[in-house]
Design an enzyme around this catalytic site. Structure first.
Site, mmCIF file in Angstrom:
data_model
loop_
_atom_site.group_PDB
_atom_site.id
_atom_site.type_symbol
_atom_site.label_atom_id
_atom_site.label_comp_id
_atom_site.label_asym_id
_atom_site.label_seq_id
_atom_site.Cartn_x
_atom_site.Cartn_y
_atom_site.Cartn_z
ATOM 1 N N LYS A 26 -1.852 -55.713 18.870
ATOM 2 C CA LYS A 26 -2.199 -55.537 17.480
ATOM 3 C C LYS A 26 -2.685 -56.634 16.662
ATOM 4 O O LYS A 26 -3.628 -56.496 16.053
ATOM 5 C CB LYS A 26 -0.721 -55.273 16.855
ATOM 6 C CG LYS A 26 -0.796 -54.368 15.737
ATOM 7 C CD LYS A 26 0.708 -54.109 15.281
ATOM 8 C CE LYS A 26 1.546 -53.060 16.107
ATOM 9 N NZ LYS A 26 2.802 -53.204 15.729
ATOM 10 N N ARG A 96 5.612 -56.814 11.723
ATOM 11 C CA ARG A 96 5.322 -55.945 12.940
ATOM 12 C C ARG A 96 5.116 -56.491 14.120
ATOM 13 O O ARG A 96 4.620 -57.763 14.133
ATOM 14 C CB ARG A 96 3.841 -55.253 12.762
ATOM 15 C CG ARG A 96 3.720 -54.915 11.289
ATOM 16 C CD ARG A 96 2.363 -54.570 10.952
ATOM 17 N NE ARG A 96 1.559 -53.529 11.695
ATOM 18 C CZ ARG A 96 0.490 -52.762 11.729
ATOM 19 N NH1 ARG A 96 -0.436 -53.778 10.945
ATOM 20 N NH2 ARG A 96 0.173 -51.761 12.452
ATOM 21 N N GLY A 105 6.489 -47.793 20.244
ATOM 22 C CA GLY A 105 7.939 -47.683 19.918
ATOM 23 C C GLY A 105 9.097 -48.541 20.344
ATOM 24 O O GLY A 105 10.164 -48.194 20.220
ATOM 25 N N MET A 107 9.422 -51.863 19.859
ATOM 26 C CA MET A 107 10.169 -52.628 18.696
ATOM 27 C C MET A 107 9.607 -52.387 17.318
ATOM 28 O O MET A 107 8.245 -52.103 17.140
ATOM 29 C CB MET A 107 9.314 -54.150 18.973
ATOM 30 C CG MET A 107 10.184 -54.809 20.441
ATOM 31 S SD MET A 107 9.709 -56.388 20.779
ATOM 32 C CE MET A 107 8.099 -55.734 21.819
ATOM 33 N N ARG A 352 -6.645 -49.573 18.708
ATOM 34 C CA ARG A 352 -6.519 -49.974 19.995
ATOM 35 C C ARG A 352 -7.019 -48.777 20.845
ATOM 36 O O ARG A 352 -7.371 -47.684 20.216
ATOM 37 C CB ARG A 352 -5.044 -50.075 20.272
ATOM 38 C CG ARG A 352 -4.029 -48.655 20.296
ATOM 39 C CD ARG A 352 -2.707 -48.859 20.332
ATOM 40 N NE ARG A 352 -1.949 -47.782 19.556
ATOM 41 C CZ ARG A 352 -0.513 -47.746 19.328
ATOM 42 N NH1 ARG A 352 -0.023 -48.584 19.761
ATOM 43 N NH2 ARG A 352 -0.286 -46.796 18.624
ATOM 44 N N HIS A 468 6.615 -38.873 19.490
ATOM 45 C CA HIS A 468 6.980 -39.974 20.577
ATOM 46 C C HIS A 468 7.250 -39.069 21.840
ATOM 47 O O HIS A 468 6.337 -39.469 22.870
ATOM 48 C CB HIS A 468 8.489 -40.385 20.411
ATOM 49 C CG HIS A 468 9.096 -41.238 21.670
ATOM 50 N ND1 HIS A 468 9.913 -40.713 22.633
ATOM 51 C CD2 HIS A 468 8.801 -42.460 21.905
ATOM 52 C CE1 HIS A 468 9.821 -41.636 23.459
ATOM 53 N NE2 HIS A 468 9.522 -42.764 23.048
ATOM 54 N N ARG A 630 -3.340 -37.338 67.180
ATOM 55 C CA ARG A 630 -2.313 -38.293 67.854
ATOM 56 C C ARG A 630 -1.624 -37.392 68.826
ATOM 57 O O ARG A 630 -1.192 -36.359 68.505
ATOM 58 C CB ARG A 630 -1.422 -38.647 66.612
ATOM 59 C CG ARG A 630 -0.406 -39.437 67.428
ATOM 60 C CD ARG A 630 0.652 -39.998 65.911
ATOM 61 N NE ARG A 630 1.564 -39.050 65.533
ATOM 62 C CZ ARG A 630 2.330 -39.323 64.536
ATOM 63 N NH1 ARG A 630 2.472 -40.400 63.895
ATOM 64 N NH2 ARG A 630 3.082 -38.080 63.991
ATOM 65 N N GLU A 758 1.408 -49.888 65.047
ATOM 66 C CA GLU A 758 2.739 -49.388 64.395
ATOM 67 C C GLU A 758 3.707 -50.306 64.750
ATOM 68 O O GLU A 758 4.995 -49.879 64.496
ATOM 69 C CB GLU A 758 2.895 -48.167 64.151
ATOM 70 C CG GLU A 758 3.125 -47.327 65.412
ATOM 71 C CD GLU A 758 3.281 -45.714 65.489
ATOM 72 O OE1 GLU A 758 3.646 -45.220 64.394
ATOM 73 O OE2 GLU A 758 2.795 -45.209 66.411
ATOM 74 N N SER A 777 -5.616 -47.177 64.190
ATOM 75 C CA SER A 777 -5.334 -46.797 62.986
ATOM 76 C C SER A 777 -3.972 -47.443 62.696
ATOM 77 O O SER A 777 -3.096 -47.095 63.489
ATOM 78 C CB SER A 777 -5.299 -45.286 63.237
ATOM 79 O OG SER A 777 -4.648 -44.598 61.989
ATOM 80 N N GLY A 779 -0.583 -47.321 61.484
ATOM 81 C CA GLY A 779 0.497 -46.541 60.972
ATOM 82 C C GLY A 779 1.412 -47.156 60.191
ATOM 83 O O GLY A 779 2.456 -47.615 60.730
ATOM 84 N N THR A 780 1.055 -47.382 59.002
ATOM 85 C CA THR A 780 2.067 -48.241 58.093
ATOM 86 C C THR A 780 3.382 -47.699 57.787
ATOM 87 O O THR A 780 4.223 -48.640 57.318
ATOM 88 C CB THR A 780 1.338 -48.624 56.803
ATOM 89 O OG1 THR A 780 0.655 -47.487 56.351
ATOM 90 C CG2 THR A 780 0.224 -49.603 57.011
ATOM 91 N N ASN A 781 3.571 -46.475 58.035
ATOM 92 C CA ASN A 781 4.927 -45.982 57.785
ATOM 93 C C ASN A 781 5.792 -46.696 59.141
ATOM 94 O O ASN A 781 6.909 -47.277 58.504
ATOM 95 C CB ASN A 781 5.216 -44.592 57.972
ATOM 96 C CG ASN A 781 4.494 -43.722 56.750
ATOM 97 O OD1 ASN A 781 4.065 -44.290 55.943
ATOM 98 N ND2 ASN A 781 4.017 -42.619 56.973
ATOM 99 N N ASP A 782 5.544 -46.445 60.012
ATOM 100 C CA ASP A 782 6.444 -47.161 61.198
ATOM 101 C C ASP A 782 6.054 -48.586 61.231
ATOM 102 O O ASP A 782 7.305 -49.177 61.592
ATOM 103 C CB ASP A 782 5.989 -46.402 62.772
ATOM 104 C CG ASP A 782 6.900 -45.154 63.057
ATOM 105 O OD1 ASP A 782 7.918 -45.091 62.054
ATOM 106 O OD2 ASP A 782 6.389 -44.336 63.940
ATOM 107 N N CYS A 844 -3.403 -44.598 58.295
ATOM 108 C CA CYS A 844 -2.922 -43.322 58.300
ATOM 109 C C CYS A 844 -1.531 -43.262 57.534
ATOM 110 O O CYS A 844 -0.968 -42.168 57.740
ATOM 111 C CB CYS A 844 -3.210 -42.603 59.533
ATOM 112 S SG CYS A 844 -2.023 -43.073 60.854
ATOM 113 N N TYR A 864 -11.919 -46.676 57.224
ATOM 114 C CA TYR A 864 -11.445 -45.536 56.366
ATOM 115 C C TYR A 864 -10.250 -45.663 56.243
ATOM 116 O O TYR A 864 -9.295 -46.281 56.495
ATOM 117 C CB TYR A 864 -11.851 -44.358 57.315
ATOM 118 C CG TYR A 864 -10.880 -44.052 58.617
ATOM 119 C CD1 TYR A 864 -9.724 -43.572 58.311
ATOM 120 C CD2 TYR A 864 -11.369 -44.553 59.820
ATOM 121 C CE1 TYR A 864 -8.880 -43.245 59.561
ATOM 122 C CE2 TYR A 864 -10.815 -44.531 60.810
ATOM 123 C CZ TYR A 864 -9.311 -43.916 60.841
ATOM 124 O OH TYR A 864 -8.644 -43.875 61.932
#
Ligand code: ADP
Ligand code: MG
Ligand code: MG
Length: 891
Positions: A26, A96, A105, A107, A352, A468, A630, A758, A777, A779-782, A844, A864
């Protein structure tokens, strides 16, 4: 010595737009507007460094500070001819807050500061308008008591409501000077009753109280929650702006308003805004009186019979239009403006970059590129990839029957269905047990942020397009209908009624944030489509990005949707998902429960044609593109028959006794299936499974190639490899089947064999594995599960506690843990490339659709990313932004 205070006013300023971190958004923009020569009431900004000093020193002010503030007040006096605290030449100020990032909103601002029992008389005399003076004073008492002295706002509202009822007035503007004077007496008595001391009369005490309150508010729970939700560090601190007051409540030639230089909902290039005559500050957004349109065009479109600003105050309107265009060109972005008109003279109070819906963001970026205001690259960079989610969500089917209960304002687009709840806490509780809810409120306030997050959509009975609820919902990308005035909401009874029907907590409604309709029950929805501005941005993004974007898909429906969203192949086809349906699961169970290889092969023979036809369909949809398949991955127990009925069914199909089958089922039980007999371990123990799958893949590839003329390149992926030997064992089987199929059909098939990375061991031994594997590839979950040793399915309960206690900021299953899991990816990528130049690298895991993780993928140079179909456009955009960022870094 540090400079704690920066002045602005009358065409110059000590700061400017570049000083955001020091002056807050501001303050920096007020300074910038002054530098541009725009009409801004003079004032000064106390820096964020002063706020940090305040907290570092036991909530005290620096030594030279008081003198600096006094000097800055003198600066205002010199420019205005008015002096703070001097009844002869009265100067009133606003105090202000304003942090580096806009925290709407969070502050509160105090207006009319400097008024007391004596100066209010001076104001009345000076302005010749006693009603105005007392109105200002009562506002000040109310705001100051609430913001600085922490008294309940409601207490004052109640007094005012009672007085209005007693006097028979509907509107605040109807109260006379004497009537306000009476209200002021009641207010002051209330303060004394609550606090045991009178309302502060000394203007300097008032000012220092307010400055301290702004600093303190930086650490109030509301602000802390907001910062947590938006990743804003506490160390930024807030600035304080002290500014000469201008008055929108000085009668019928005065007004106050807010505007966007373009429509924040649609992006259309027309000024969009609202104002109120004879009003001050937040009146416009508070929803107390219904605001009027700024332009005639908007008034006509809205069918409003209240005059526009254009009609009412043509001169002020003309200056405002010129200024808004100038500001938009200067900032090269859509601006959100706040202004006040005092007796016909326009004053700018804020500018802004405006918050906007995803749809508006796309239109504005594309239009501005066409107007030559920004480059295509900037247009692409301006869109928040996560916000596209809004557009990728369903809208109400135009053919569906609509049972309209009420109509409000189309405050934030998209449709949502859910059970109604009346408080934010309830919304959060219901969400926690997996329910979808619509949060219904008379109006929302910053205390409702958590409930708005938890809800599918937000419905309010009061408030305009800039209320709001509307502003916050648009920021969150949640559908919102605001100001549905015909709804009667009763919090105590937990009901909402309209048109004579009463809805209770838990009843289902649908809101349409694009039309403002509130509908009974759930309604048929339409899937989104990429066209127009969306398509343009995507096209520009595609021209910029380096990584290709694939999808995780195994059903034809998903594959088709992903292609329509621009997927360039399949990065992960989970074959086990193909075995759950109908007949297949029985054959699959037969296969798993077989005692001998012979029996197993017999069951696999049943599965082969089904698997082949699945692949054929996918390969036709993905003609000419790479498809990563897979091999069977999950713990076998997922397929075991569980109910008596299922066991009998399989026993009959296999022609064995139920008891025998039950025994066999029990021997397959595992203590920790996630780390058990799964992934390539299945292919090593039962190679015939991998052989069947490979045959299905190659036969389908041959057939699809014939049908479409552009064959896919199958990429066969071996899961959960830790040892090169595992991979080699399975690859030998795949290659043998490939040779056989090619010999049988006389058709050569181009294919790759690779592995998922993985397990930490695979990443660490990637160089060795890459001697055989043609692609990786990640396998970032495992990989996240095995790196942290945390089971994703069991993590929710303690990760939430970790977050609350600040032990772990981000869920590593949502955004990649760059330092740990990411380090393994980096090692794997580098070692893989070291051993095999040009090895194809992809990701993946679910991280493939997360913008922050996509930036990481660009950094480590993956070829990829692959993500769920709905996230493909998000990934395309994020990949383009990542490419721009890394090009900047390296240049
Ligand atoms: P927020 O950050 O919540 O938008 P602001 O500091 O912008 O709070 O103040 C809210 C409103 O108060 C402004 O939009 C404006 O209408 C009014 N206001 C603030 N300062 C002044 C001033 N010096 N003169 C007149 N009105 C003011
Ligand atoms: Mg403001
Ligand atoms: Mg896995």
């Amino acid at each position: 010595m540090a400079k704690w205070v920066y002045t602005f006013g009358d065409g110059t300023a000590e700061g400017g737009a570049g000083d955001r971190s020091l002056l807050g958004g501001k303050g920096a923009n007020l300074a910038e507007m002054c530098n541009l020569g725009l009409p801004v009431p003079p004032g000064f900004t106390i820096t964020t460094e002063a706020c940090n000093w305040y907290y570092a020193n036991g909530q005290t002010f620096p030594d030279s500070f008081e003198a600096d503030v006094t000097a800055a007040l003198d600066h205002i006096a010199a420019l205005t001819g008015r002096r703070f605290g001097d009844p002869e030449k009265l100067l009133l100020v606003s105090v202000r807050s304003g942090a580096r990032a806009s925290m709407p909103g969070m502050m509160d601002t105090v207006l009319n500061l400097g008024l007391n029992d004596a100066t209010v008389e001076a104001l009345a005399a000076d302005s010749g308008d006693a009603r105005f003076a007392y109105d200002s004073y009562r506002r000040f008492i109310q705001m100051y008591s609430n913001v600085v002295m922490d008294l309940d706002h409601e207490a004052f509202e109640e007094i005012l409501e009672e007085e209005k009822a007693r006097l028979g007035h509907d509107l605040d503007t109807a109260l006379s000077a004497a009537e306000w004077q009476h209200v002021i007496g009641l207010y002051k008595a209330k303060v004394e009753e609550e606090l045991g001391k009178p309302f502060p009369q000394d203007p300097h005490d008032q000012l220092w109280g307010a400055i301290g309150a702004v600093f303190s508010s930086w650490m109030n729970p509301r602000a802390i929650t907001y910062r947590r939700l938006h990743n804003i560090p506490a160390s930024w601190g807030t600035a304080v702006n002290v500014q000469a007051m201008v008055f929108g409540n000085m009668g019928e030639t005065s007004a106050t308003g807010v505007a966007f230089t373009r429509n924040p909902s649609t992006g259309e290039k027309v000024l969009y805004g609202e104002f109120l005559v004879n009003a001050q500050g937040e009146d416009v957004v508070a929803g107390i009186r219904t605001p009027q349109n700024i332009t005639e065009q908007a008034r006509i479109a809205a069918g409003s019979d209240k005059p526009s600003l254009q009609k009412l105050m043509p001169d002020a309107f003309a200056s405002f239009m010129a200024i808004s265009e100038r500001l938009e060109n200067h900032y090269r972005d859509m601006q959100d403006l706040e202004f006040t008109i005092e007796r016909g003279k326009l004053w700018m109070l804020q500018t802004r970059s405006g918050k906007r819906t995803a749809k508006a963001a796309l239109k504005i970026a594309v239009d501005m590129a066409a107007e030559g205001l920004i480059s295509k690259e900037e247009a692409v960079a301006r869109i928040d990839p996560a916000s596209l989610d809004q557009l990728l969500h369903p809208t109400i089917d135009p053919k569906a029957e609509r049972n309209v209960i009420s109509v409000g304002l189309p405050a934030s687009p998209g449709a949502a269905t859910g059970e109604i709840v009346f408080s934010s806490d309830e919304a959060e509780e219901m969400r926690a047990i997996g329910k979808k809810v619509i949060l219904v409120r008379v109006e929302t306030s910053p205390e409702d942020i958590h409930g708005m997050h938890a809800a599918e959509g937000i419905l309010t009975a009061r408030g305009g397009m800039t209320s709001h609820a509307a502003v916050v919902a648009r920021g969150m990308g949640k559908p919102c209908v605001s100001g549905a005035g015909s709804l009667r909401i009763d919090y105590k009874a937990g009901t909402m009624s309209a048109l004579g029907t009463t809805f209770r907590k838990g009843d289902i409604v649908t809101i349409d944030g694009s039309t403002g309709q509130v509908l009974k029950g759930s309604v048929a929805m339409l899937q989104p489509e990429l066209s127009g501005d969306f398509a343009s941005i995507m096209e520009w993004a595609d021209a910029i990005r380096r990584m290709t974007v694939r999808t995780n898909a195994e059903t034809p429906a998903d594959a088709r949707m992903a292609r329509s969203f621009g997927a360039e192949g399949i990065g992960l086809c989970r074959t086990e998902h193909m075995f759950f349906e109908g007949e297949r699961v029985v054959a699959m169970r037969e296969m798993i429960l077989s005692d001998t290889e012979k029996e197993r092969r017999a069951a696999l023979d049943l599965l082969l044609p089904m698997q082949r036809s699945d692949f054929l369909e996918l390969f036709e949809i993905m003609a000419g593109l790479p498809v990563t398949i897979r091999l069977l991955d999950p713990p076998l127990h997922e397929f075991l028959p569980k109910t008596e009925e299922e066991i009998e069914e399989v026993a009959t199909a296999m022609d064995v006794s139920v008891d025998r089958l039950r025994q066999r089922t029990e021997t397959l039980h595992e203590f920790n299936p996630m780390l058990g007999h799964r992934g390539c371990r299945l292919a090593v123990t039962y190679p015939e499974i991998a052989e069947m799958q490979a045959r299905a893949i190659f036969e389908a590839a041959v057939e699809a190639g014939k049908r479409t003329g552009s064959p896919v390149v199958p990429e066969i992926m071996v899961p959960l490899v830790g040892l090169k030997e595992e991979f080699d064992f399975v690859k030998a089987r795949i290659d043998a089947v490939a040779r056989n199929v090619m010999d049988e059909t006389g058709v050569e098939v181009e294919y790759l064999t690779g592995t998922m990375i993985e397990l930490p061991r695979a990443a660490l031994r990637a160089d060795v594995i890459a001697e055989s594997a043609e692609f990786f590839s990640f396998g970032t979950n495992d990989l996240t599960q095995t790196t942290f040793g945390i089971s994703r399915d069991d993590a929710a309960s303690f990760l939430e506690v970790y977050r609350q206690k600040g032990v772990m900021e981000q869920d590593p299953f949502v955004s990649i843990d760059v330092e740990g899991v990411g380090e393994l990816v980096r090692i794997g990528a580098e070692k893989g490339r070291g051993a095999r130049a040009g090895i194809k690298l992809g990701i993946c895991g679910e991280h493939g659709g997360d913008p922050a993780s996509i930036h990481f993928c660009e950094e480590v140079g993956l070829d990829y990313i692959s993500c769920s179909p709905f996230r493909v456009p998000i990934a395309r955009l994020a990949a383009a932004q990542a490419a721009v960022k890394s090009a900047r870094k390296s240049s």
